[in-house]
Motif scaffolding. Structure first.
Motif, PDB file in Angstrom:
ATOM      1  N   ARG A  36       0.829  -1.213   0.000  1.00  0.00           N
ATOM      2  CA  ARG A  36       0.000   0.000   0.000  1.00  0.00           C
ATOM      3  C   ARG A  36       0.861   1.261   0.000  1.00  0.00           C
ATOM      4  NH1 ARG A  36      -4.877   0.195   3.375  1.00  0.00           N
ATOM      5  NH2 ARG A  36      -3.604   1.603   4.631  1.00  0.00           N
ATOM      6  N   CYS A  37       2.033   1.176   0.642  1.00  0.00           N
ATOM      7  CA  CYS A  37       2.920   2.347   0.714  1.00  0.00           C
ATOM      8  C   CYS A  37       3.364   2.784  -0.685  1.00  0.00           C
ATOM      9  CB  CYS A  37       4.165   2.042   1.553  1.00  0.00           C
ATOM     10  SG  CYS A  37       3.810   1.714   3.279  1.00  0.00           S
ATOM     11  N   VAL A  38       3.548   1.800  -1.561  1.00  0.00           N
ATOM     12  CA  VAL A  38       4.110   2.088  -2.891  1.00  0.00           C
ATOM     13  C   VAL A  38       3.186   2.999  -3.690  1.00  0.00           C
ATOM     14  CG1 VAL A  38       4.882   1.047  -5.053  1.00  0.00           C
ATOM     15  CG2 VAL A  38       5.352  -0.087  -2.876  1.00  0.00           C
ATOM     16  N   THR A  39       1.896   2.827  -3.517  1.00  0.00           N
ATOM     17  CA  THR A  39       0.945   3.624  -4.293  1.00  0.00           C
ATOM     18  C   THR A  39       0.273   4.715  -3.453  1.00  0.00           C
ATOM     19  OG1 THR A  39      -0.761   1.987  -3.793  1.00  0.00           O
ATOM     20  CG2 THR A  39       0.402   1.732  -5.889  1.00  0.00           C
ATOM     21  N   CYS A  40       0.731   4.885  -2.235  1.00  0.00           N
ATOM     22  CA  CYS A  40       0.076   5.832  -1.320  1.00  0.00           C
ATOM     23  C   CYS A  40       0.323   7.278  -1.741  1.00  0.00           C
ATOM     24  CB  CYS A  40       0.600   5.617   0.104  1.00  0.00           C
ATOM     25  SG  CYS A  40      -0.119   6.754   1.288  1.00  0.00           S
ATOM     26  N   GLU A  41      -0.715   8.092  -1.643  1.00  0.00           N
ATOM     27  CA  GLU A  41      -0.575   9.514  -2.011  1.00  0.00           C
ATOM     28  C   GLU A  41       0.330  10.263  -1.028  1.00  0.00           C
ATOM     29  OE1 GLU A  41      -4.039  11.990  -1.304  1.00  0.00           O
ATOM     30  OE2 GLU A  41      -5.006  10.332  -0.237  1.00  0.00           O
TER      31      GLU A  41
END
Lengths: 597, 273
Positions: free
Chosen positions: B259-264
């Motif tokens: 989730r961190c990779v695509t987190c805004e």
């Protein structure tokens, strides 16, 4: 606040002692003074503001030296055995309050006094002996010249073995601007050179034996509130675990982990050998037992064994100043240096930081000395030279600001208003940085200890890098500290108590029926009066600045690439304080706080 | 949010669940619950009878954990423990769901396990601890729906012994899933009034905490500054920040970290904040 108060503190007296004439007179505390300033710091600052002409030399007979206690002193309120020393500082030129634990404060209050105001200068060394109503100046020629431990023993022999002694050592006698007043041989009113003011008056010591009972307004109610307040101390991780187990030295590893442990005169924020000088290591290697001040359920004090003898401390700030600040990783040596400072009557924070400054001056070629980061060779002798103002020690004795100016590199002194900044690099915590910059007594970590919320998550964790909302919190903590210092209780209670608890304790003990908000307003009044004092002495917004080093990013560690933004926060801080753009309280603020000047 | 010290206290289950808990500690927290007006005390089942004795003259409820902290015992044993706790004076039961069964996709077992405890608890309310740190969001939603179907009264985030603890993200997800007809209890790692504030804002109507006294007392600070409630860095409260390879199944851990990779807010995930 209610009218028709009935409180025990109102019959406590202020002793006025003229060292010039030997005259001693007693006055009761004016009611409005007590209501508006409580005691301790507030009482001292008010007396100083009203009586001291501007621009006097702090080491001249014109200065006043005030010992004071508060309305909670010697009652069952936890930690209420402290005392305060208020004067104009020879180190900063500001109003200054220095605080000390131990048992002296409780005895002074039990003798029936709220404060002692020393005026003038004695022709010969004297000490003040107080035994309840008996108050007399006595010759101290025999004691003058001795270190604080020897002097304490001699004075107890001359008076009463159950008395308490607050005295200066050779540093105070020799007007060292970093001289402390030492009580119980290892508790210090350490900062600001209050010991030098005492020395300038030829006052070696105050010895007090108080045997009276201190009455409280509502014994039953106070007992209930005290029970609750003690429970909160026992439920708090800082006051029930960290401080009792490790002492303040618990902070070494924590602050180092955040990259905020000033190292090599604040050139770095991480000390590679922090573990070796940590609270954990102190517990394993040197600690013998804890030391509790009067009425304290926390017990952060340490007694350590080093080189075959039991000595007081060391505290976190001292471990830092003689350790990482100077690049030294020898805990035994640090403990010995701390003991040496206690004997000589020196402020360990300023002494260590000034030596660190001298080490960098030497490293950069400004100063020709043998001082080197990480090298303890001859340093104990250097500390002694400071106390006796011998050789290079005479330069160091004036503190880092004057030292660095003399050797052509004022930017290497890590100070605010002339007071050395303690053991938290301001680049790592924006609120704490603003607290340093705006402290009325100079570089001080205790006026607004935002390390609590910014690092220790007490009462909640706040983003240490953020500036939004920090000016507001700095003001809250500054006001609270001023009120606590006037009550008088230990700062560490602040980890466990809110302003409401202080107000409840004060109300039950004194009959002053105040709320937490009113308690904070007393603190605000005191803080503004201190500001007025400093304005009168010529301090301006230019003095609310941090050294330029803190505008340069830390090069390494867990606070790397960070700078202080305290300059940007100043306008908001002034606005929220009700001060003009020059940092002066506005008329509306003075009117609101009933500060008629 | 219109929250007072008194209202906050009424949302707290004052909790002690450690293996080393002595009777003196049970007495202490029961006394504190009365003093501060906490909703309930939350204890291991062995302490329920003693707590009932101590709280006989008060309106403080008694909550017993069941199948705690792993939830991996038989349904019969959970039901027996719940029944005995209620007999001894418990008003509420906090049972641990069988997390392994849910991860196996054995939803029937999970449901029947809960139903067994609900049936054994009589009038006592049953809260089901999902141990959210061992689950991905899809599984949390599934678990919430099973709890609702099985007749539980609350869903609860964590035991405090598992990974991560309560997060506003999980509380929000659980509230959105169960709606307003069930309670949501946030527990695990709630130690300050700001922690409490965050999960209440996310939809929790009950908080389980061993730091109840500090939470309530320190909430008094809130009246003196709005700055306490300044928004935190998003990562601070995100479950992905709290994910731990050592404490979570690898695929769960990687789900969170992905989730961190695509987190805004990826740029806010700075070095040692």
């Amino acid at each position: 606040m209610s009218e028709g108060i009935s409180h025990s503190y109102s019959d406590a007296q202020i002793l006025y002692v003229s060292l010039t004439t030997g005259e001693i007179r007693k006055e009761t505390i004016p009611d409005d003074l007590y209501r508006n300033y409580l005691g301790g710091r507030g009482l001292g600052v008010k007396i100083l503001y009203d009586r001291l002409p501007p621009s006097i030399d702090p080491l001249s007979p014109d200065n006043l030296l005030i010992f004071s206690v508060g309305p909670s002193t010697a009652t069952s309120v936890p930690t209420a055995g402290r005392f305060t020393v208020v004067t104009k500082s020879p180190q900063t030129g500001t109003v200054f309050d220095s605080h000390c634990g131990g048992y002296f404060g409780a005895q002074l209050r039990r003798a029936g006094y709220a404060a002692i105001v020393f005026e003038g200068k004695s022709q010969r060394p004297v000490y003040l002996w107080i035994h309840d109503d008996l108050v007399e100046l006595r010759d101290a020629s025999e004691v003058w010249g001795h270190d604080t431990a020897k002097a304490t023993d001699m004075l107890l022999d001359l008076t009463d073995s159950k008395a308490q002694v607050s005295c200066i050592g050779p540093a105070g006698e020799n007007l060292v601007r970093m001289a402390a007043i030492i009580n119980d041989k290892h508790r210090a009113a350490g900062r600001g050179g209050v010991g030098a003011v005492m020395g300038s008056k030829h006052l070696k010591a105050v010895v007090v034996r108080g045997t009276k009972t201190v009455a409280v307004a509502d014994k039953e109610r106070l007992s209930e509130v005290v029970t609750r307040s003690r429970r909160l101390i026992k439920k708090n991780a800082v006051t029930n675990k960290s401080l009792p187990v490790y002492g303040t030295a618990v902070l070494v590893n924590i602050i180092n982990e955040y990259g905020m442990l000033p190292t090599h005169n604040f050139q770095e924020g991480t000390f590679n050998d922090a573990e070796g000088v940590s609270g954990e290591k102190l517990l394993e290697r040197l600690s013998v037992r804890t030391y509790n001040c009067f009425g304290c359920p926390i017990g952060c004090g340490r007694i350590s064994r080093v080189h075959g003898k039991e000595v007081g401390g060391p505290e976190y700030e001292t471990i830092w100043s003689f350790g990482p600040e100077c690049g030294i990783n020898d805990l035994e040596w640090i403990t010995e240096a701390n003991h040496q400072c206690n004997l000589l009557g020196l402020d360990t924070i300023s002494v260590g930081s000034t030596i660190g400054c001298a080490m960098e001056l030497t490293e950069r070629g400004n100063l020709d000395s043998s001082l080197r980061f990480g090298d303890t060779t001859g340093l104990i002798k250097v500390i002694e030279d400071i106390a006796y103002r011998r050789g290079l020690g005479s330069d160091l004795a004036d503190g880092s600001r004057r030292l660095a100016e003399k050797y052509g590199a004022p930017e290497l002194a890590m100070h605010v208003k002339g007071l050395e900044i303690p053991a938290y690099d301001p680049r790592g915590a924006q609120g704490h940085a603003l607290g340093y910059a705006t402290s009325n007594r100079g570089g001080c970590h205790l006026r607004s200890y935002l390390i609590g919320p910014e690092i220790l998550a007490n009462p909640v964790l706040l983003d240490r890098d953020k500036t939004t909302g920090k000016a507001d919190l700095v003001i809250l903590y500054q006001n609270l500290s001023a009120a606590m210092d006037s009550m008088v209780v230990c700062r560490f209670t602040n980890f466990a108590w809110t302003p409401d608890m202080y107000a409840e304790l004060l109300s039950a003990g004194t009959g002053l029926d105040i709320t937490g908000k009113e308690f904070l307003e007393i603190g605000e009044r005191i803080y503004n009066l201190e500001r007025l004092f400093n304005n009168r002495e010529g301090f301006t917004t230019e003095d609310d600045k941090l050294p330029a080093r803190f505008s340069q990013p830390l090069p390494e560690g867990n606070s790397r690439n960070r700078v202080s933004h305290s300059d940007e926060l100043l306008p908001e801080y002034y606005r929220l304080r009700g001060w003009d753009e020059n940092g002066r309280p506005t008329k509306a603020t003075l009117d609101r706080l009933n500060l008629c000047t | 949010m219109d929250l007072t010290v008194e209202k906050l206290a009424k949302m707290i289950d004052h909790t002690v669940l450690k293996a080393d808990t002595k009777r003196s500690k049970v007495k202490e927290i029961c006394g504190e619950a009365k003093t501060y007006g906490f909703y309930a005390v939350c204890l291991n089942s062995v302490h329920i009878a003693y707590a009932a004795e101590l709280l006989a003259d008060s309106d403080v409820k008694i909550c017993s954990v069941v199948g705690f902290p792993l939830g991996s015992m038989t349904s019969t044993s959970k039901a027996f423990e719940a029944k005995e706790a209620v007999t001894n004076g418990a008003h509420e039961i906090d049972m641990v769901m069988n997390v392994g069964a849910l991860r196996d996709g054995n939803t029937d077992f999970v449901r029947s396990d809960i139903e067994a405890v609900v049936a054994a608890s009589g009038d006592a309310h049953v809260k089901v601890i999902l141990e959210t740190g061992l689950l991905i969001d899809e599984q949390k939603v599934e678990a919430c729906l099973i709890c609702k179907e099985a007749g539980a009264h609350f869903v609860k985030t964590s035991t405090g012994f598992g990974p991560m603890g309560a997060t506003p993200h999980d509380v929000r997800l659980m509230r959105e899933t169960v709606g307003s007809s069930m309670g949501v209890k946030a527990a695990g790692g709630i130690s300050t009034f700001k922690d409490a504030w965050r999960v209440i804002e996310a939809g929790a109507d009950r908080i389980g905490a061993s730091a109840g006294v500090a939470i309530v007392e320190d909430f008094r600070w809130a009246q003196y500054s709005d700055s306490w409630m300044e928004p935190d860095k998003p990562c601070w409260t995100c479950p992905s920040r709290k994910a731990s390879m050592a404490k979570q199944p690898k695929e769960v851990y990687l789900w969170y970290k992905q989730r961190c990779v695509t987190c805004e807010h990826r740029d806010d995930n700075v070095f040692y904040d």
